[in-house]
Write a protein that holds these residues in place. Structure first.
Motif: not given
Length: 255
Positions: A157-174
């Motif tokens: 729950s404290d990590d982050l996933v987002a749709r950056m656009g198109g078929e690309e996603f961004g992820v941040c992992l603590y």
């Protein structure tokens, strides 16, 4: 208005709760907003009978309370509208994930941590254009939604996933030593075909990532995200469906 100088004999009387002091006289005055009753003031046990003059005397208080109730409702409506607008501005409509704007804003929270390292990663669906060309954009949207679901389900729950656009996603992992690894994310996507309205579609992803050390600088996020993009490019070049890392602390340039 309820004016009852003999409460027990009033047609609306239902008695009083156990332990309640007896009601000898009662005056109930409605608080209204635009003709709608939103509350009541109750007065009881005046030494003399209540009269309509008492109600008239208290009318300014009722008007003031009505105005306060109205102001509270307006503030609640304003807050709800602001929250709704913020949600729409920061959320990708298709996947319900945070969008690129929200991802960039929330990266600051990761950089604000003073000690724990974290990772920034870019996840890209392999051969996504072929999915759209072969099955149509409706199926492409279904694939995006399922990939988004699998990514968010695999993260904490404290990590982050987002749709950056198109078929690309961004992820941040603590604290990446304890987080699900990016290799696990890759396998989670590839493990089962995506069941779409046109049948099962096999989907894989390529992932590029960079480790951000505890000695980090908040204004370096663009560089770190670019490192992750470069690692993604390498993963694509080497055959896709793989994870590749780029270590900013070991690099002197972007080549």
């Amino acid at each position: 208005m309820v004016l009852a100088n003999r409460p027990r004999h009033h047609h609306a009387s239902r008695g009083t709760p156990s332990g309640h002091p007896p009601l000898l006289r009662f005056l109930g005055l409605p608080i209204k907003i635009g003709g709608e009753t939103v509350g009541m003031i109750g007065l009881a046990n005046k030494a003399e009978d209540y009269t309509e003059e008492d109600a008239l005397f208290l009318q300014p208080l009722l008007d003031t309370l009505g105005a306060l109730f109205y102001a509270l409702e307006v503030e609640k409506s304003r807050h709800y509208a602001e929250q709704k607008l913020r949600y729409l501005a920061e959320t990708d409509v298709l996947t319900r994930l945070p969008n690129r704007r929200a991802f960039i804003e929330r990266i600051a929270e990761f950089y604000a941590q003073e000690s724990a390292p974290f990772s920034i990663a870019v996840v890209d669906i392999d051969y996504f254009k072929l999915v759209n060309d072969q099955y149509g954009h409706q199926v492409g949207d279904e694939v995006l939604q399922e990939v988004a679901f699998r990514l968010s389900s695999a993260l904490r729950s404290d990590d982050l996933v987002a749709r950056m656009g198109g078929e690309e996603f961004g992820v941040c992992l603590y604290d990446t030593q304890d987080a699900p690894t990016l290799e696990v994310l890759r396998k989670t996507i590839a493990a089962e075909p995506v069941l779409t309205s046109e049948g099962a579609v096999n989907v894989t992803v390529s992932i590029g990532a960079c480790q951000v050390s505890s000695q980090r600088c908040a204004d370096r996020w663009e560089d770190d995200l670019r490192y992750a993009d470069l690692a993604l490019y390498r993963a694509k070049k080497e055959g896709r469906n793989r994870v590749r890392w780029h270590m900013p602390s070991m690099a002197t340039n972007f080549t």
